[in-house]
Design a protein around this motif. Structure first.
Motif, PDB file in Angstrom:
ATOM      1  N   GLU A  30       0.797  -1.230   0.000  1.00  0.00           N
ATOM      2  CA  GLU A  30       0.000   0.000   0.000  1.00  0.00           C
ATOM      3  C   GLU A  30       0.828   1.277   0.000  1.00  0.00           C
ATOM      4  OE1 GLU A  30      -0.867  -0.282   4.831  1.00  0.00           O
ATOM      5  OE2 GLU A  30      -2.498  -0.334   3.394  1.00  0.00           O
ATOM      6  N   GLU A  31       2.090   1.230   0.417  1.00  0.00           N
ATOM      7  CA  GLU A  31       2.892   2.453   0.386  1.00  0.00           C
ATOM      8  C   GLU A  31       3.315   2.820  -1.030  1.00  0.00           C
ATOM      9  OE1 GLU A  31       6.152   2.610   3.012  1.00  0.00           O
ATOM     10  OE2 GLU A  31       4.987   2.143   4.818  1.00  0.00           O
ATOM     11  N   ASP A  32       3.398   1.850  -1.904  1.00  0.00           N
ATOM     12  CA  ASP A  32       3.872   2.091  -3.271  1.00  0.00           C
ATOM     13  C   ASP A  32       2.768   1.984  -4.314  1.00  0.00           C
ATOM     14  OD1 ASP A  32       7.140   1.993  -3.293  1.00  0.00           O
ATOM     15  OD2 ASP A  32       6.305   0.817  -1.664  1.00  0.00           O
ATOM     16  N   PHE A  33       1.614   1.435  -3.944  1.00  0.00           N
ATOM     17  CA  PHE A  33       0.544   1.202  -4.911  1.00  0.00           C
ATOM     18  C   PHE A  33      -0.810   1.574  -4.303  1.00  0.00           C
ATOM     19  CE2 PHE A  33       2.853  -1.106  -8.160  1.00  0.00           C
ATOM     20  CZ  PHE A  33       3.941  -1.637  -7.470  1.00  0.00           C
ATOM     21  N   GLU A  34      -1.747   1.910  -5.166  1.00  0.00           N
ATOM     22  CA  GLU A  34      -3.145   1.943  -4.767  1.00  0.00           C
ATOM     23  C   GLU A  34      -3.664   0.524  -4.943  1.00  0.00           C
ATOM     24  OE1 GLU A  34      -7.294   4.359  -5.603  1.00  0.00           O
ATOM     25  OE2 GLU A  34      -5.483   4.851  -6.716  1.00  0.00           O
ATOM     26  N   VAL A  35      -4.053  -0.112  -3.850  1.00  0.00           N
ATOM     27  CA  VAL A  35      -4.356  -1.542  -3.858  1.00  0.00           C
ATOM     28  C   VAL A  35      -5.869  -1.760  -3.840  1.00  0.00           C
ATOM     29  CG1 VAL A  35      -3.997  -3.754  -2.709  1.00  0.00           C
ATOM     30  CG2 VAL A  35      -2.210  -1.995  -2.613  1.00  0.00           C
ATOM     31  N   PHE A  36      -6.375  -2.487  -4.832  1.00  0.00           N
ATOM     32  CA  PHE A  36      -7.752  -2.949  -4.856  1.00  0.00           C
ATOM     33  C   PHE A  36      -7.743  -4.444  -4.548  1.00  0.00           C
ATOM     34  CE2 PHE A  36      -7.595   0.744  -7.577  1.00  0.00           C
ATOM     35  CZ  PHE A  36      -8.744   1.440  -7.254  1.00  0.00           C
TER      36      PHE A  36
END
Length: 489
Positions: A30-36
């Motif tokens: 989650e720090e590097d990506f928008e997570v779905f």
């Protein structure tokens, strides 16, 4: 109407029916990506359709085992609808055969084994997102090329060169646990430093690809990478090829010629089959490496160059040094860092991925749209011993594509040597695998323990030397030793 929200981070879709695993993946990314996150293929599909209107997901990370469908089947459907999305699958050892059979149709870029390591997972996802970005850029550049003016065309060529340099190391295809992984780790560690490298291995193992990876991962990536096959050129011609000559230096020298050392100035010179050169030529090469300068044939002026030299051989040069066939001082000058490339028969887990990559290249080269391998064909490829290594595999796949009439490569198109059994039969038993028991994961753990023990014994308990041989950090080696119950003396 509300303005669309601009996404600052690349988006990744995680599909996993186990909520604890899903949450662990989210926390890691989650720090590097928008997570779905989705708990099923159907829910994942809904998220993808929702995201399609806002430029959407770049990477899908999918578990193989889910209710109602498999990860491979879901990724096949994703590929059909959104071919640009980078597809990664997460699985256990027991799922390997199912994934291999569908790797082509699903277009799986990478698969990760459970239990996954956070650092490896994050690095893989970062590379996948970068691959997506570069694919989009490459598509735009391809469109520009069709209409560009010469000045713009030169800028496009420069960007494409950057694309190649970015994935120098990624060009070394490997699966998790492959014997190539320590090679890649070593390449990543030595590439930034201007040290001479000796790449060893059987013919056809991809020694030049390793040399290119070292070059493109280094600060010299925007400079030339020049190759010369020393075994294919007589000494007299090799000297003029490498050092150049002045007009009139010998009969037929009607113009000045710049040698390969000068052409590679600022970059890398790859000398393949260095073991085939004569002692007389080795003396001249040693002088260039020691002093960084040479004289073109027929000239009385020295030329200084800044060149990183990477040499390769399929010979045992240490044995040649002992017999006097190869100069000891040149050997140690060239082999500051030795890198050994294992043969393909020791990399069975890499074969499906290698075959898939080579199939894409062959289809592009021959202009034939082949979708993938029939399951029986892939099984025969896996059963063969590949004495000619990756080069032989490449030639076989070119043959298959050339002869193919349909979308799948059927086994009857294979060469007779593959249809009727391995050219070099694999041993039925081996001392390294004798006595292993349990499932595949348990046997791999037992084998790893034997490898660690053998390395420590060879180096008399010296962890630094053992770690270097195995392509591990000292801390990583200590962690593995502790996991397998080896205690400090």
């Amino acid at each position: 109407m509300n303005a669309p929200v601009l996404r600052r981070l690349p988006a990744v879709l995680v599909v996993d029916d186990e909520l604890r695993s899903q949450e662990a993946l989210r926390r890691t990314l989650e720090e590097d990506f928008e997570v779905f996150c989705a708990s099923s293929a159907a829910e994942g599909w809904e998220i993808l359709e929702m995201e399609e209107a806002t430029a959407g997901v770049r990477v899908v990370l999918c578990d193989q085992r889910m209710p109602g469908t498999t990860g491979v089947q879901f990724l096949k459907e994703v590929r059909q609808r959104w071919p640009d999305i980078v597809r990664i699958i997460l699985s256990g050892y027991s799922d390997a055969e199912d994934i291999i059979s569908g790797v082509n149709e699903a277009g799986i870029w990478q698969y990760l084994l459970k239990p996954w390591q956070p650092e490896q997972l994050l690095l893989t996802l970062q590379r996948a997102a970068e691959l997506w970005r570069l694919q989009q850029e490459n598509q735009r550049l391809s469109l520009d090329l069709r209409t560009a003016e010469p000045a713009l065309r030169r800028r496009v060529d420069s960007k494409q060169e950057k694309l190649r340099s970015t994935f120098g190391l990624a060009g070394l295809v490997r699966a998790p646990g492959s014997p190539i992984e320590p090679v890649c780790d070593l390449v990543a560690r030595i590439a930034p430093y201007d040290l001479s490298v000796m790449v060893t291995g059987e013919s056809g193992t991809g020694k030049e690809m390793v040399a290119r990876a070292i070059h493109y991962e280094s600060s010299r990536a925007d400079k030339p990478f020049i190759t010369e096959n020393c075994g294919a050129v007589p000494d007299t011609l090799l000297e003029s090829e490498l050092f150049g000559y002045k007009r009139g230096a010998f009969t037929g020298a009607v113009d000045d010629r710049i040698g390969l050392f000068q052409q590679a100035d600022g970059g890398t010179l790859f000398l393949d089959e260095i073991g085939e050169t004569s002692p007389a030529f080795q003396v001249k090469l040693l002088r260039v490496l020691q002093e960084g300068e040479f004289r073109p044939l027929g000239s009385n002026k020295s030329v200084s160059v800044d060149v990183r030299v990477i040499a390769a051989t399929n010979r045992d040069l240490e044995a040649d040094v002992r017999t006097g066939r190869f100069r000891e001082d040149l050997y140690y000058r060239l082999a500051t860092i030795p890198v050994h490339v294992p043969p393909l028969r020791q990399r069975p887990m890499d074969l499906p991925l290698l075959a898939g990559r080579l199939l894409e290249q062959s289809c592009a080269a021959l202009g034939k749209p082949v979708r993938g391998f029939a399951e029986a064909t892939l099984a025969r490829l896996a059963a063969y011993a590949w004495p000619g290594n990756v080069r032989e595999l490449q030639n076989e796949i070119l043959r298959l594509v050339a002869l193919a009439d349909g979308e799948l490569l059927d086994p009857e198109l294979l060469s007779p040597r593959l249809l009727h059994g391995p050219a070099t039969p694999l041993p039925a038993s081996d001392e390294w695998t004798d006595g292993l028991s349990g499932n595949l994961r348990q046997r791999m753990d037992q084998l790893e323990r034997r490898v660690l023990l053998a390395a420590m014994q060879r180096h008399q308990g010296n962890k630094s030397r053992a770690a270097n041989e195995l392509g591990l950090s000292r801390v990583g080696l200590r962690a593995k030793l502790a996991r397998h119950g080896f205690t400090e003396a």
